[in-house]
Design an enzyme around this catalytic site. Sequence first.
Site, short mmCIF file in Angstrom:
data_model
loop_
_atom_site.label_atom_id
_atom_site.label_comp_id
_atom_site.label_asym_id
_atom_site.label_seq_id
_atom_site.Cartn_x
_atom_site.Cartn_y
_atom_site.Cartn_z
N HIS A 261 49.50 70.37 43.11
CA HIS A 261 48.39 71.38 42.61
C HIS A 261 47.37 71.22 43.75
O HIS A 261 47.75 70.12 44.81
CB HIS A 261 47.15 70.40 41.99
CG HIS A 261 46.33 71.30 41.08
ND1 HIS A 261 45.08 71.98 41.51
CD2 HIS A 261 46.65 72.48 40.06
CE1 HIS A 261 44.33 72.81 41.04
NE2 HIS A 261 44.90 72.70 40.02
N ASP A 315 50.86 73.39 33.52
CA ASP A 315 51.14 74.12 33.16
C ASP A 315 52.88 73.62 32.38
O ASP A 315 53.42 74.18 31.79
CB ASP A 315 51.58 75.15 34.19
CG ASP A 315 50.78 76.13 34.36
OD1 ASP A 315 49.80 76.15 33.54
OD2 ASP A 315 50.25 76.59 34.91
N1 CMC Z 1 57.90 71.69 43.87
C1 CMC Z 1 58.20 71.40 44.94
N2 CMC Z 1 57.59 71.44 46.30
C2 CMC Z 1 56.43 71.74 46.62
C3 CMC Z 1 55.34 71.84 44.92
C4 CMC Z 1 56.42 72.04 43.46
N3 CMC Z 1 55.82 72.36 42.86
N4 CMC Z 1 54.56 72.40 44.62
C5 CMC Z 1 54.01 72.48 46.47
N5 CMC Z 1 55.57 71.60 47.35
C6 CMC Z 1 55.15 70.98 48.04
C7 CMC Z 1 55.41 72.36 49.54
O1 CMC Z 1 56.75 72.79 49.16
C8 CMC Z 1 54.74 72.55 50.74
O2 CMC Z 1 55.77 71.46 51.34
P1 CMC Z 1 55.53 71.42 52.69
O3 CMC Z 1 54.78 71.02 52.86
O4 CMC Z 1 57.16 70.51 53.35
O5 CMC Z 1 55.42 72.74 52.79
C9 CMC Z 1 53.23 71.10 49.66
O6 CMC Z 1 54.20 70.60 48.46
C10 CMC Z 1 52.14 72.36 49.82
O7 CMC Z 1 52.57 73.19 48.81
P2 CMC Z 1 52.19 74.65 48.96
O8 CMC Z 1 52.50 75.21 48.50
O9 CMC Z 1 51.11 74.75 50.68
O10 CMC Z 1 50.26 73.95 48.25
P3 CMC Z 1 49.54 74.72 47.32
O11 CMC Z 1 48.62 73.84 47.24
O12 CMC Z 1 49.48 76.68 48.74
O13 CMC Z 1 49.78 75.20 46.13
C11 CMC Z 1 50.62 75.66 44.00
C12 CMC Z 1 49.76 74.67 45.10
C13 CMC Z 1 49.99 75.05 42.39
C14 CMC Z 1 50.49 76.97 44.55
C15 CMC Z 1 51.75 74.84 44.27
O14 CMC Z 1 52.41 74.13 43.64
C16 CMC Z 1 53.16 75.04 42.87
O15 CMC Z 1 53.52 76.56 43.88
N6 CMC Z 1 53.54 75.10 41.85
C17 CMC Z 1 53.70 75.10 41.57
C18 CMC Z 1 53.77 76.58 40.54
C19 CMC Z 1 52.72 76.15 39.32
O16 CMC Z 1 53.06 74.72 38.54
N7 CMC Z 1 51.41 76.45 39.03
C20 CMC Z 1 50.27 76.21 38.09
C21 CMC Z 1 49.17 76.06 39.22
S1 CMC Z 1 48.29 75.03 38.69
C22 CMC Z 1 47.51 76.16 37.43
C23 CMC Z 1 47.20 77.23 37.43
O17 CMC Z 1 46.65 77.19 38.56
O18 CMC Z 1 47.22 78.32 37.40
#
Ligand code: CMC
Length: 379
Positions: A261, A315
């Site tokens: 998140h 989720d």
């Molecule tokens: N699995 C593996 N690695 C992860 C995950 C994950 N679910 N989420 C974040 N990371 C890692 C990512 O690879 C990155 O690593 P590095 O720094 O080595 O490159 C680091 O954590 C930061 O991730 P980010 O994608 O830059 O973080 P963000 O704040 O831009 O994205 C997020 C947040 C929710 C989009 C992301 O965690 C994600 O894609 N999660 C999976 C999809 C998901 O479950 N979405 C629902 C979100 S909550 C409810 C909603 O908003 O609707």
Amino acid sequence: MTVCEYRPGLEGIPAAQSSISFVDGQKGILEYRGIRIEELAEKSTFLETAYLLIWGVLPTGAELDEFADEIRYHRRIKYRIEDMMKCFPEKGHPMDALQTSAAALGLYYARRALDNPEYIRQAVVRLLAKIPTMVAAFQLIRKGNHPIQPNDSLDYAANFLYMLTEKRPTDLAAKVFDVCLTLHAEHTMNASTFSAMVTASTLTDPYGVIASAVGTLAGPLHGGANEEVLLMLEEIGSVANVRPYVEKCIANKQKVMGFGHRVYKVKDPRSTILQNLAEQLFAELGSDEYYDIALELEQAMVDIYGEKGIYPNVDFYSGLVYRKLGIPNDLFTPIFAISRVAGWLAHWKEQLNANRIFRPTQIYTGQHEVPYTPIEQRS
Ligand code: CMC
């Protein structure tokens, strides 16, 4: 004017001043109008919470009855909207059907001045009342059936399950579903809320605002993740496959759905509540083959990613709850939308109080003074 550095995804940049909700991502706290989500999940109902979010205070008993009655009265949708939905391809995603239908509401309800409190109230009531009916109607239509009319003897959550499944839900099912709606109703400046606010800032009509937000919620990085979680659990298939699956995701730099998140660096408090709700349903209705896989996946993710602050988000467990309630996977995100309409409307109303059109800037990275090349000279 201070010029800020560019931050992809606007991370950490305030886009509004708001008194609607608050998140402390380090401590795992979520409050709606200052009230903790755990307390609302236990003591409130979705409609009362929606009122709280939109009007800023808990309603009196009389105010809540009046609000619930108005919503009950407006649940039906125009037969022409049903007819329009009958023309949608039955294999189309229900989020696309919902976005189109929400926008279509604007065709029927004339625009009025946005400083007219009566118009604001009517729009709030109509959207909260009709969005569930439209989700349920598309589900029945795509199965080749006629939509079921709302049942005035049932409350908001029970009526939706009734329209969707053609059966009166048990008290536990209706209660659990109502709590799910409360949990998803609002969450500060997320992508779909921002989208709603950008659209609202142009002073367009509220149906367009909600249609915009529905389109944004649909993506797999946002609301669409709940559907992806179930597909992932199905793909994993067994507890023994969990750790190899996570290793494969790491090797392919693939996100594990339902984890991580932008704000929470601990387990999302809504995820903990949803896990408890899932366990209550399993105790009454029998366990779910995917629950053990989910538990092992959470443990594997904590072992591997815990230090990085990647924990279950809202989720992760919601799909298991909905599955136990007999809801198909591709309706999980529309159900998120039914609930989040409350938060979007609260932000719409707040935005109108001190509106300024969103018009950010950009950092241009292209060229200047490029000569035009005639088509016959291009390779
Ligand atoms: N699995 C593996 N690695 C992860 C995950 C994950 N679910 N989420 C974040 N990371 C890692 C990512 O690879 C990155 O690593 P590095 O720094 O080595 O490159 C680091 O954590 C930061 O991730 P980010 O994608 O830059 O973080 P963000 O704040 O831009 O994205 C997020 C947040 C929710 C989009 C992301 O965690 C994600 O894609 N999660 C999976 C999809 C998901 O479950 N979405 C629902 C979100 S909550 C409810 C909603 O908003 O609707």
